[in-house]
Motif scaffolding. Structure first.
Motif, PDB file in Angstrom:
ATOM      1  N   LEU A 145       0.759  -0.805  -0.011  1.00 42.95           N
ATOM      2  CA  LEU A 145       0.299   0.345  -0.064  1.00 42.95           C
ATOM      3  C   LEU A 145       0.643   0.805  -0.225  1.00 42.95           C
ATOM      4  O   LEU A 145       0.751   1.875  -0.754  1.00 42.95           O
ATOM      5  CB  LEU A 145      -0.930   0.387   1.423  1.00 42.95           C
ATOM      6  CG  LEU A 145      -1.946  -1.579   1.330  1.00 42.95           C
ATOM      7  CD1 LEU A 145      -2.939  -0.960   2.403  1.00 42.95           C
ATOM      8  CD2 LEU A 145      -3.108  -0.281   0.186  1.00 42.95           C
ATOM      9  N   ALA A 146       1.634   1.139   0.730  1.00 45.14           N
ATOM     10  CA  ALA A 146       3.063   2.512   0.868  1.00 45.14           C
ATOM     11  C   ALA A 146       3.617   2.371  -0.356  1.00 45.14           C
ATOM     12  O   ALA A 146       3.599   3.614  -0.938  1.00 45.14           O
ATOM     13  CB  ALA A 146       3.886   2.338   1.518  1.00 45.14           C
ATOM     14  N   ALA A 147       3.675   1.559  -1.474  1.00 42.50           N
ATOM     15  CA  ALA A 147       3.936   1.759  -2.269  1.00 42.50           C
ATOM     16  C   ALA A 147       3.127   2.089  -4.135  1.00 42.50           C
ATOM     17  O   ALA A 147       3.473   2.943  -4.477  1.00 42.50           O
ATOM     18  CB  ALA A 147       4.492   0.072  -3.138  1.00 42.50           C
ATOM     19  N   ALA A 148       2.356   1.459  -3.563  1.00 43.88           N
ATOM     20  CA  ALA A 148       1.142   2.053  -4.073  1.00 43.88           C
ATOM     21  C   ALA A 148       1.142   4.017  -4.622  1.00 43.88           C
ATOM     22  O   ALA A 148       0.913   4.167  -4.645  1.00 43.88           O
ATOM     23  CB  ALA A 148       0.238   1.230  -3.777  1.00 43.88           C
ATOM     24  N   TRP A 149       1.546   4.279  -3.254  1.00 41.42           N
ATOM     25  CA  TRP A 149       0.817   5.732  -2.371  1.00 41.42           C
ATOM     26  C   TRP A 149       2.085   6.051  -3.724  1.00 41.42           C
ATOM     27  O   TRP A 149       1.883   7.105  -3.673  1.00 41.42           O
ATOM     28  CB  TRP A 149       0.512   5.946  -1.318  1.00 41.42           C
ATOM     29  CG  TRP A 149       0.269   7.090  -0.992  1.00 41.42           C
ATOM     30  CD1 TRP A 149       0.164   7.936  -1.447  1.00 41.42           C
ATOM     31  CD2 TRP A 149       0.199   7.791   0.305  1.00 41.42           C
ATOM     32  NE1 TRP A 149      -0.343   9.205  -0.303  1.00 41.42           N
ATOM     33  CE2 TRP A 149      -0.268   8.831   0.559  1.00 41.42           C
ATOM     34  CE3 TRP A 149       0.130   7.356   1.913  1.00 41.42           C
ATOM     35  CZ2 TRP A 149      -0.166   9.567   2.014  1.00 41.42           C
ATOM     36  CZ3 TRP A 149       0.067   7.989   3.343  1.00 41.42           C
ATOM     37  CH2 TRP A 149      -0.454   8.790   2.370  1.00 41.42           C
ATOM     38  N   GLY A 150       3.435   5.826  -2.986  1.00 41.91           N
ATOM     39  CA  GLY A 150       4.141   6.412  -3.329  1.00 41.91           C
ATOM     40  C   GLY A 150       4.755   6.395  -5.125  1.00 41.91           C
ATOM     41  O   GLY A 150       5.484   7.808  -5.225  1.00 41.91           O
ATOM     42  N   ILE A 151       4.176   5.272  -5.986  1.00 37.86           N
ATOM     43  CA  ILE A 151       3.707   5.424  -7.374  1.00 37.86           C
ATOM     44  C   ILE A 151       2.719   6.249  -7.809  1.00 37.86           C
ATOM     45  O   ILE A 151       3.282   7.217  -8.672  1.00 37.86           O
ATOM     46  CB  ILE A 151       3.720   4.324  -7.629  1.00 37.86           C
ATOM     47  CG1 ILE A 151       4.425   2.695  -7.396  1.00 37.86           C
ATOM     48  CG2 ILE A 151       2.817   4.008  -9.083  1.00 37.86           C
ATOM     49  CD1 ILE A 151       4.444   1.542  -7.856  1.00 37.86           C
ATOM     50  N   PHE A 152       2.450   6.236  -6.918  1.00 37.06           N
ATOM     51  CA  PHE A 152       0.734   7.281  -7.078  1.00 37.06           C
ATOM     52  C   PHE A 152       1.546   8.980  -6.859  1.00 37.06           C
ATOM     53  O   PHE A 152       1.418   9.814  -8.283  1.00 37.06           O
ATOM     54  CB  PHE A 152      -0.157   7.761  -6.239  1.00 37.06           C
ATOM     55  CG  PHE A 152      -1.085   8.627  -6.405  1.00 37.06           C
ATOM     56  CD1 PHE A 152      -2.158   9.102  -7.388  1.00 37.06           C
ATOM     57  CD2 PHE A 152      -0.928   9.535  -5.290  1.00 37.06           C
ATOM     58  CE1 PHE A 152      -3.097   9.794  -7.827  1.00 37.06           C
ATOM     59  CE2 PHE A 152      -1.862  10.768  -5.750  1.00 37.06           C
ATOM     60  CZ  PHE A 152      -3.138  10.776  -6.638  1.00 37.06           C
ATOM     61  N   ALA A 153       2.414   9.038  -6.099  1.00 40.12           N
ATOM     62  CA  ALA A 153       3.037  10.600  -5.407  1.00 40.12           C
ATOM     63  C   ALA A 153       3.893  11.193  -6.963  1.00 40.12           C
ATOM     64  O   ALA A 153       3.635  11.983  -7.317  1.00 40.12           O
ATOM     65  CB  ALA A 153       3.793  10.132  -4.220  1.00 40.12           C
ATOM     66  N   VAL A 154       4.461   9.963  -7.340  1.00 42.04           N
ATOM     67  CA  VAL A 154       5.527  10.458  -8.168  1.00 42.04           C
ATOM     68  C   VAL A 154       5.151  10.348  -9.876  1.00 42.04           C
ATOM     69  O   VAL A 154       4.601  11.962 -10.100  1.00 42.04           O
ATOM     70  CB  VAL A 154       6.752   9.333  -8.293  1.00 42.04           C
ATOM     71  CG1 VAL A 154       8.002   8.985  -9.964  1.00 42.04           C
ATOM     72  CG2 VAL A 154       7.722   9.290  -7.561  1.00 42.04           C
ATOM     73  N   ALA A 155       4.069   9.955  -9.338  1.00 40.34           N
ATOM     74  CA  ALA A 155       3.402   9.803 -11.070  1.00 40.34           C
ATOM     75  C   ALA A 155       2.279  11.085 -11.281  1.00 40.34           C
ATOM     76  O   ALA A 155       2.132  11.674 -12.048  1.00 40.34           O
ATOM     77  CB  ALA A 155       2.273   8.752 -11.117  1.00 40.34           C
ATOM     78  N   ASP A 156       1.799  11.201  -9.996  1.00 37.59           N
ATOM     79  CA  ASP A 156       1.254  12.927  -9.467  1.00 37.59           C
ATOM     80  C   ASP A 156       1.858  13.900 -10.029  1.00 37.59           C
ATOM     81  O   ASP A 156       1.263  15.024 -10.806  1.00 37.59           O
ATOM     82  CB  ASP A 156       0.335  12.529  -8.487  1.00 37.59           C
ATOM     83  CG  ASP A 156      -0.393  14.125  -8.073  1.00 37.59           C
ATOM     84  OD1 ASP A 156      -1.472  14.469  -9.302  1.00 37.59           O
ATOM     85  OD2 ASP A 156      -1.056  14.559  -7.096  1.00 37.59           O
ATOM     86  N   HIS A 157       3.186  13.235  -9.108  1.00 40.18           N
ATOM     87  CA  HIS A 157       3.774  15.224  -9.792  1.00 40.18           C
ATOM     88  C   HIS A 157       4.330  14.853 -11.132  1.00 40.18           C
ATOM     89  O   HIS A 157       4.466  16.541 -11.231  1.00 40.18           O
ATOM     90  CB  HIS A 157       4.685  14.800  -8.035  1.00 40.18           C
ATOM     91  CG  HIS A 157       5.738  15.904  -7.993  1.00 40.18           C
ATOM     92  ND1 HIS A 157       5.529  17.129  -7.920  1.00 40.18           N
ATOM     93  CD2 HIS A 157       6.692  16.288  -9.370  1.00 40.18           C
ATOM     94  CE1 HIS A 157       6.584  17.229  -7.480  1.00 40.18           C
ATOM     95  NE2 HIS A 157       7.317  17.000  -8.692  1.00 40.18           N
ATOM     96  N   VAL A 158       4.690  14.198 -11.227  1.00 38.98           N
ATOM     97  CA  VAL A 158       5.258  14.446 -13.065  1.00 38.98           C
ATOM     98  C   VAL A 158       3.960  14.445 -14.471  1.00 38.98           C
ATOM     99  O   VAL A 158       3.994  15.350 -15.226  1.00 38.98           O
ATOM    100  CB  VAL A 158       5.525  13.302 -13.759  1.00 38.98           C
ATOM    101  CG1 VAL A 158       6.122  13.519 -14.402  1.00 38.98           C
ATOM    102  CG2 VAL A 158       7.180  13.237 -12.032  1.00 38.98           C
ATOM    103  N   TYR A 159       3.037  13.862 -13.604  1.00 37.79           N
ATOM    104  CA  TYR A 159       1.673  13.984 -15.231  1.00 37.79           C
ATOM    105  C   TYR A 159       0.276  13.908 -14.567  1.00 37.79           C
ATOM    106  O   TYR A 159       0.042  14.555 -15.303  1.00 37.79           O
ATOM    107  CB  TYR A 159       2.227  13.122 -15.369  1.00 37.79           C
ATOM    108  CG  TYR A 159       3.123  12.414 -16.365  1.00 37.79           C
ATOM    109  CD1 TYR A 159       3.193  13.144 -17.487  1.00 37.79           C
ATOM    110  CD2 TYR A 159       3.693  10.783 -16.033  1.00 37.79           C
ATOM    111  CE1 TYR A 159       4.631  13.059 -17.673  1.00 37.79           C
ATOM    112  CE2 TYR A 159       5.341  10.907 -17.036  1.00 37.79           C
ATOM    113  CZ  TYR A 159       5.606  11.589 -17.985  1.00 37.79           C
ATOM    114  OH  TYR A 159       7.254  11.101 -18.861  1.00 37.79           O
ATOM    115  N   GLY A 160       0.383  14.622 -13.504  1.00 41.06           N
ATOM    116  CA  GLY A 160      -1.154  14.369 -12.744  1.00 41.06           C
ATOM    117  C   GLY A 160      -1.663  13.960 -11.972  1.00 41.06           C
ATOM    118  O   GLY A 160      -1.138  12.718 -12.341  1.00 41.06           O
TER     119      GLY A 160
END
Length: 416
Positions: A118-133
């Motif tokens: 779950l922490a990994a999923a949140w981290g992946i979201f944070a990175v992708a959200d930061h770069v692409y929305g």
């Protein structure tokens, strides 16, 4: 490459609310995978929970948690499988959780893996959200969840823990939190050998930031330098005493400390293994050699693929492997062409190179690629541009296929 963005990270509650759709979707996909595994295993007279917690690498991690290092198995062919090959952070967490709860080491490994996923999923979201929305962030998480080997994210393995540390370290780099990035990179280096990829990303980002700031400072200094006599009005250096773009001293210090912190986990464990075995700084390579594992630039993997073409049924598998490797390389090229931030490109490149160029355990290569989530960002961006109904249909169909494949895969004879 895209300049390293350093806008501030959102507060935790706001960030969690923003990531909620991605995390709920991730939990649903993983629940589907676990339910499918339970039904498939029951039909074959096997225990799904045993497959997740008490076979293959999960057993080795539990033994480290229970007995510490020093356990090894000598195979009939003379190979020596030592538990020194397994990095210590997951066993440490298993031991700590088992010490304060009624859980066994295997149970603790399962709990750590679930929470880390779950922490990994949140981290992946944070990175992708930061770069692409936000939309791309949601699809990046869902794509990571529906990978054919996604069931590993729920096993008492170290992939989920490592991916969580790596993703949040990369996010910290992207948002300019250098000490957090370096600390998480050090922990990633205590989790898996591929922790070197996170170290490389932090170092690449730090060096690029330093070079960019020096170039900006030199350019601004040139603009503000006094003009030669007779060439017009004199331009003077700003009263602040420095050119804009020059980093503050605290920022430069934090960045330098992050670069020093990042390799401490991986280097520390490797040096400890060398001292423990009495074989010097490279003793860990001897431990890996006992498992017939190493880095040969992909030669052994190429021979493995070539051998598939000796018979017709095997040739189909060979074609599949070539297509799969080609797809991975193509995705990385797309990441470069889309100008992903430098730390993401470095991280994904190192993870991919180490996975594809390892000299053994060819069936485990898809699992070794699991942490290379930046490769999914081009696909996530493409899905985010489709109509919601179409993208949901695609992800839903792949999720079902992934759940079935994961159940079939874990009920096979070999380790994932």
């Amino acid at each position: 490459m895209t300049d390293l963005a350093t806008r501030a990270a959102p507060p935790t509650v706001t960030a969690l609310r923003r990531a909620a759709p991605a995390l709920l979707g991730y939990a649903a996909v993983r629940a589907l995978g676990l339910l499918t595994l339970a039904l498939w295993s029951a039909a074959r007279g096997k225990s799904a929970y045993t497959l997740l917690t008490a076979r293959w690498d999960a057993l080795w991690y539990a033994r480290v948690a229970d007995l510490g290092y020093g356990y090894q198995v000598r195979l009939p062919n003379g190979d020596v499988h030592s538990n020194l090959a397994f990095f210590p952070l997951l066993p440490w967490l298993e031991r700590g959780l088992a010490a304060v709860t009624p859980l066994s080491y295997a149970d603790a490994g399962f709990v750590v893996s679930l929470l880390a996923s779950l922490a990994a999923a949140w981290g992946i979201f944070a990175v992708a959200d930061h770069v692409y929305g936000r939309s791309a962030g949601v699809f990046a998480v869902l794509l990571w969840a529906v990978l054919p080997v996604g069931i590993v994210q729920s096993m008492a393995y170290s992939e989920s823990l490592f991916t969580a540390l790596a993703a949040w370290s990369l996010y910290a780099v992207l948002t300019g939190r250098w000490l957090t990035a370096g600390s998480l990179a050090a922990l990633a280096g205590l989790t898996r050998p591929v922790g070197l990829a996170v170290v490389a990303a932090v170092w690449a980002a730090g060096i690029a930031s330093f070079v960019r700031e020096r170039s900006t400072a030199d350019a601004r200094a040139g603009e503000c330098a006094p003009a030669p006599p007779g060439d017009g009005p004199t331009r003077r250096v700003r009263a602040s005493g420095g050119a804009p773009g020059t980093p503050s001293a605290p920022t430069a210090v934090r960045r330098a400390l992050a670069m020093l912190l990042a390799p401490l986990g991986a280097v520390g464990y490797v040096l400890w293994v060398g001292h423990h075995t009495g074989k010097g700084p490279l003793g860990y390579l001897d431990v890996q050699a006992g498992w017939r594992n190493g880095f040969d630039g992909g030669l052994a993997f190429a021979r493995f693929v070539a051998d598939k073409f000796t018979s017709f049924p095997e040739a189909l598998a060979g074609v599949g492997l070539i297509v799969g490797v080609g797809g991975v390389v193509w995705l990385y090229v797309v990441c470069v062409r889309q100008r992903q931030p430098l730390p993401l490109l470095v991280y994904a490149g190192v993870v991919t190179a180490l996975a594809l160029c390892a000299s053994s355990y060819f069936g485990s290569k898809p699992r070794l690629l699991l942490p290379a989530f930046p490769l999914l960002l081009p696909l996530a961006l493409a899905l985010s541009r489709l109509r919601t109904s179409r993208s949901a249909l695609v992800v839903g169909g792949v999720a079902v296929a992934s759940a079935v494949y994961g159940a079939f895969w874990l009920n096979g004879s070999g380790p994932p």
